[in-house]
Enzyme design. Sequence first.
Site, PDB file in Angstrom:
ATOM      1  N   PRO A   1      11.217   5.022  -8.298  1.00 32.89           N
ATOM      2  CA  PRO A   1       9.927   4.928  -8.979  1.00 32.89           C
ATOM      3  C   PRO A   1       9.890   3.675  -9.859  1.00 32.89           C
ATOM      4  CG  PRO A   1      11.110   6.978  -9.553  1.00 32.89           C
ATOM      5  CD  PRO A   1      12.080   6.075  -8.858  1.00 32.89           C
TER       6      PRO A   1
ATOM      7  N   ALA B   1       4.914   1.824  -7.572  1.00 33.55           N
ATOM      8  CA  ALA B   1       4.266   1.270  -8.760  1.00 33.55           C
ATOM      9  C   ALA B   1       4.029   2.415  -9.753  1.00 33.55           C
ATOM     10  CB  ALA B   1       2.944   0.609  -8.371  1.00 33.55           C
TER      11      ALA B   1
ATOM     12  N   ASN C   1       1.089   3.432 -11.166  1.00 28.29           N
ATOM     13  CA  ASN C   1      -0.245   4.025 -11.347  1.00 28.29           C
ATOM     14  C   ASN C   1      -0.394   5.401 -10.700  1.00 28.29           C
ATOM     15  OD1 ASN C   1      -0.022   2.845  -8.847  1.00 28.29           O
ATOM     16  ND2 ASN C   1      -2.095   2.012  -8.833  1.00 28.29           N
TER      17      ASN C   1
ATOM     18  N   CYS D   1      -5.132  -0.218  -7.116  1.00 26.02           N
ATOM     19  CA  CYS D   1      -4.999  -1.450  -6.349  1.00 26.02           C
ATOM     20  C   CYS D   1      -6.255  -1.805  -5.571  1.00 26.02           C
ATOM     21  CB  CYS D   1      -3.837  -1.316  -5.390  1.00 26.02           C
ATOM     22  SG  CYS D   1      -3.956   0.180  -4.410  1.00 26.02           S
TER      23      CYS D   1
ATOM     24  N   GLU E   1      -0.517   2.981   5.443  1.00 27.85           N
ATOM     25  CA  GLU E   1      -0.064   4.307   5.046  1.00 27.85           C
ATOM     26  C   GLU E   1      -1.112   5.319   5.489  1.00 27.85           C
ATOM     27  OE1 GLU E   1       1.055   3.588   0.703  1.00 27.85           O
ATOM     28  OE2 GLU E   1       3.003   4.029   1.629  1.00 27.85           O
TER      29      GLU E   1
ATOM     30  N   GLY F   1      -1.429  -5.791  -4.077  1.00 28.35           N
ATOM     31  CA  GLY F   1      -2.591  -5.822  -4.957  1.00 28.35           C
ATOM     32  C   GLY F   1      -3.873  -6.273  -4.269  1.00 28.35           C
TER      33      GLY F   1
ATOM     34  N   GLU G   1       2.273  -2.371   0.424  1.00 27.77           N
ATOM     35  CA  GLU G   1       0.970  -2.001  -0.149  1.00 27.77           C
ATOM     36  C   GLU G   1       0.845  -2.745  -1.466  1.00 27.77           C
ATOM     37  OE1 GLU G   1      -1.202  -0.512   1.387  1.00 27.77           O
ATOM     38  OE2 GLU G   1      -0.209   0.759   2.865  1.00 27.77           O
TER      39      GLU G   1
ATOM     40  N   GLY H   1      -1.027  -7.095   1.962  1.00 21.51           N
ATOM     41  CA  GLY H   1       0.049  -6.298   2.524  1.00 21.51           C
ATOM     42  C   GLY H   1       0.120  -6.267   4.028  1.00 21.51           C
TER      43      GLY H   1
HETATM   44  P1  NDP Z   1       5.485  -4.482  -9.492  1.00 18.15           P
HETATM   45  O1  NDP Z   1       5.271  -5.315  -8.316  1.00 18.15           O
HETATM   46  O2  NDP Z   1       5.856  -5.103 -10.769  1.00 18.15           O
HETATM   47  O3  NDP Z   1       6.622  -3.387  -9.188  1.00 18.15           O
HETATM   48  C1  NDP Z   1       6.557  -2.527  -8.091  1.00 18.15           C
HETATM   49  C2  NDP Z   1       7.890  -1.847  -7.902  1.00 18.15           C
HETATM   50  O4  NDP Z   1       8.837  -2.782  -7.374  1.00 18.15           O
HETATM   51  C3  NDP Z   1       8.514  -1.334  -9.196  1.00 18.15           C
HETATM   52  O5  NDP Z   1       9.178  -0.126  -8.933  1.00 18.15           O
HETATM   53  C4  NDP Z   1       9.468  -2.440  -9.553  1.00 18.15           C
HETATM   54  O6  NDP Z   1      10.485  -2.031 -10.423  1.00 18.15           O
HETATM   55  C5  NDP Z   1       9.996  -2.817  -8.194  1.00 18.15           C
HETATM   56  N1  NDP Z   1      10.591  -4.144  -8.098  1.00 18.15           N
HETATM   57  C6  NDP Z   1      10.352  -5.240  -8.853  1.00 18.15           C
HETATM   58  N2  NDP Z   1      11.074  -6.288  -8.422  1.00 18.15           N
HETATM   59  C7  NDP Z   1      11.797  -5.866  -7.355  1.00 18.15           C
HETATM   60  C8  NDP Z   1      12.733  -6.481  -6.476  1.00 18.15           C
HETATM   61  N3  NDP Z   1      13.063  -7.782  -6.585  1.00 18.15           N
HETATM   62  N4  NDP Z   1      13.280  -5.744  -5.489  1.00 18.15           N
HETATM   63  C9  NDP Z   1      12.939  -4.445  -5.340  1.00 18.15           C
HETATM   64  N5  NDP Z   1      12.062  -3.809  -6.158  1.00 18.15           N
HETATM   65  C10 NDP Z   1      11.488  -4.498  -7.147  1.00 18.15           C
HETATM   66  O7  NDP Z   1       4.151  -3.648  -9.604  1.00 18.15           O
HETATM   67  P2  NDP Z   1       3.681  -2.685 -10.771  1.00 18.15           P
HETATM   68  O8  NDP Z   1       4.606  -1.539 -10.922  1.00 18.15           O
HETATM   69  O9  NDP Z   1       3.381  -3.543 -11.943  1.00 18.15           O
HETATM   70  O10 NDP Z   1       2.346  -2.102 -10.140  1.00 18.15           O
HETATM   71  C11 NDP Z   1       1.146  -2.774 -10.185  1.00 18.15           C
HETATM   72  C12 NDP Z   1       0.861  -3.481  -8.886  1.00 18.15           C
HETATM   73  O11 NDP Z   1       0.953  -2.595  -7.793  1.00 18.15           O
HETATM   74  C13 NDP Z   1      -0.522  -4.052  -8.847  1.00 18.15           C
HETATM   75  O12 NDP Z   1      -0.495  -5.392  -8.446  1.00 18.15           O
HETATM   76  C14 NDP Z   1      -1.248  -3.230  -7.813  1.00 18.15           C
HETATM   77  O13 NDP Z   1      -2.258  -3.888  -7.172  1.00 18.15           O
HETATM   78  C15 NDP Z   1      -0.161  -2.782  -6.926  1.00 18.15           C
HETATM   79  N6  NDP Z   1      -0.504  -1.537  -6.290  1.00 18.15           N
HETATM   80  C16 NDP Z   1      -0.803  -1.529  -4.952  1.00 18.15           C
HETATM   81  C17 NDP Z   1      -1.199  -0.378  -4.326  1.00 18.15           C
HETATM   82  C18 NDP Z   1      -1.478  -0.360  -2.869  1.00 18.15           C
HETATM   83  O14 NDP Z   1      -1.363   0.687  -2.263  1.00 18.15           O
HETATM   84  N7  NDP Z   1      -1.802  -1.451  -2.243  1.00 18.15           N
HETATM   85  C19 NDP Z   1      -1.330   0.866  -5.069  1.00 18.15           C
HETATM   86  C20 NDP Z   1      -0.962   0.759  -6.448  1.00 18.15           C
HETATM   87  C21 NDP Z   1      -0.572  -0.422  -7.024  1.00 18.15           C
HETATM   88  P3  NDP Z   1      10.217  -1.985 -12.011  1.00 18.15           P
HETATM   89  O15 NDP Z   1       8.778  -2.215 -12.260  1.00 18.15           O
HETATM   90  O16 NDP Z   1      10.662  -0.641 -12.390  1.00 18.15           O
HETATM   91  O17 NDP Z   1      11.038  -3.097 -12.569  1.00 18.15           O
END
Ligand code: NDP
Length: 485
Positions: free
Chosen positions: A178, A152, A154, A285, A459, A253, A251, A455
């Site tokens: 990334p 993600a 952040n 998150c 980790e 949201g 991991e 999730g």
């Molecule tokens: P997204 O779910 O939009 O994206 C996460 C990653 O997955 C990005 O690199 C994205 O690519 C990629 N991705 C999207 N679709 C696919 C697919 N079909 N197949 C494979 N990869 C894919 O999350 P955000 O980047 O918007 O991050 C925010 C979210 O992450 C929040 O909901 C937050 O809660 C969660 N989060 C969870 C954490 C945890 O440890 N539990 C820590 C930090 C954040 P791209 O965006 O480049 O298109």
Amino acid sequence: MTHDAQPTASHFVNGAYLEDTAGAPIPVIYPATGAVIATVHAATPAVIEAALAGAVAAQAEWAQRSGTERGRVLRRAADIIRARNRELSRLETLDTGKPLQETLVADATSGADALEYFGGMAATLTGQHIPLGADWAYTIREPLGVCVGIGAWNYPTQIACWKGAPALACGNAMVFKPSEVTPLCALKIAEILVEAGAPAGLFNVVQGAGTVGGALVADPRVAKVSLTGSVPTGRRVYAAAAEGMKHVTMELGGKSPLLIFDDADLDDAVGGAILGNFYSTGQVCSNGTRVFVQKGIKEAFLARLTARLAGARMGDPLDEATNIGPMASAAQRDIVRGYIEKGIAEGARLVAGGGLPEGPGFWVEPTVFADVTDAMTIAREEIFGPVMCVLDFEDEEEAIARANATEYGLSAGVFTRDISRAHRVVARLQAGTCFVNSYNDAPVEVPFGGVKMSGVGRENAAAAIAHYSQLKSVYVRMGRVEAPF
Ligand code: NDP
């Protein structure tokens, strides 16, 4: 590229930077100003192929090294990261917009901790001897093979290291993608690992949006997928991984509850709520975004909170006095502003922030809503921005029930001076990580992950080893084989 410390190409594959301008351009935007500071290109099928083939080759060699040798590389990488903390933190700030005050202590340093921790553990990874009377068995802890990490936006450095360090310690290779919003930081980690002695191809970084992630997840050479992202993406990636019966760590949201009882130290509770809602401009998150405050102290809590918020300093993230930066992207700013409007429309009481700062960049003021009810959209959906929802409650039983009434289960916090109550409540909270009189600490020694929709897998800590290795069981008969015929 405008800064010396910035990576020199879009991808890092087979031990070196790699460019392929045939891939779609992805502008890298500094969220504080909206300025384009770099352009990377999405990975073409040729880049993806090179990364996967390189990872397969490197993994075979890497797994033959002793754990001590593998660990030494990871620990060296940790030392290099620490020595370059300031320049890496600056890059993290440019990539994400998070204030330097934070990135100097929470990103590269956290990544270094993971590399040091798992580097130290690498030599201790063994199987088991199982006595069976005259016979015996043993287990061999084997790597999974090539792992894919998807991040993600952040915590781009931390996420790359939290996934890469345990994967590599166990003898795997990794291809990391990334978020396209923050493509720069993971490239530096790949570069540093090679400098520390990792073989070419062991840790590769390829850029692109979900389609590139999807191509990696679907590839039969990939044994495991670790995703940090949202629940909808997690569902898709988990399903795609299941097609190939691949291991996963998800991991995702949260909408975590923070329970503040009327016997809590008010300043500590306010401090916990601030850390759990406004750090990284709320883009964490595990944030405790549903702040349940016991009725008797609600107004005192809000008064203390708003007084302390007046001291928040929003502005230039590269100024070390700044503690509130912009959102990571215009899209996320718009999402958060939409939730603020919804909160007002649904009748929550706006007690701080909510304004729309003018000018360039993607800004949202730290915002607090009071009198929030469980049914409101802002109390149910993950906002992923600096928006705190304060709800009130009468008693412990009610607070626990309402805290658990969500599909998420990432984190939860309890503020109380009553130690029995703290542990009694924590035992009943449906969350992967709980905090007592604290919020959002994430040291590498402690497992981190979610339950319910937040999730699967963990980790950090020794728990991560189970998710990056598999056991081979070997039965050894010492006597003759007695067959029935
Ligand atoms: P997204 O779910 O939009 O994206 C996460 C990653 O997955 C990005 O690199 C994205 O690519 C990629 N991705 C999207 N679709 C696919 C697919 N079909 N197949 C494979 N990869 C894919 O999350 P955000 O980047 O918007 O991050 C925010 C979210 O992450 C929040 O909901 C937050 O809660 C969660 N989060 C969870 C954490 C945890 O440890 N539990 C820590 C930090 C954040 P791209 O965006 O480049 O298109």
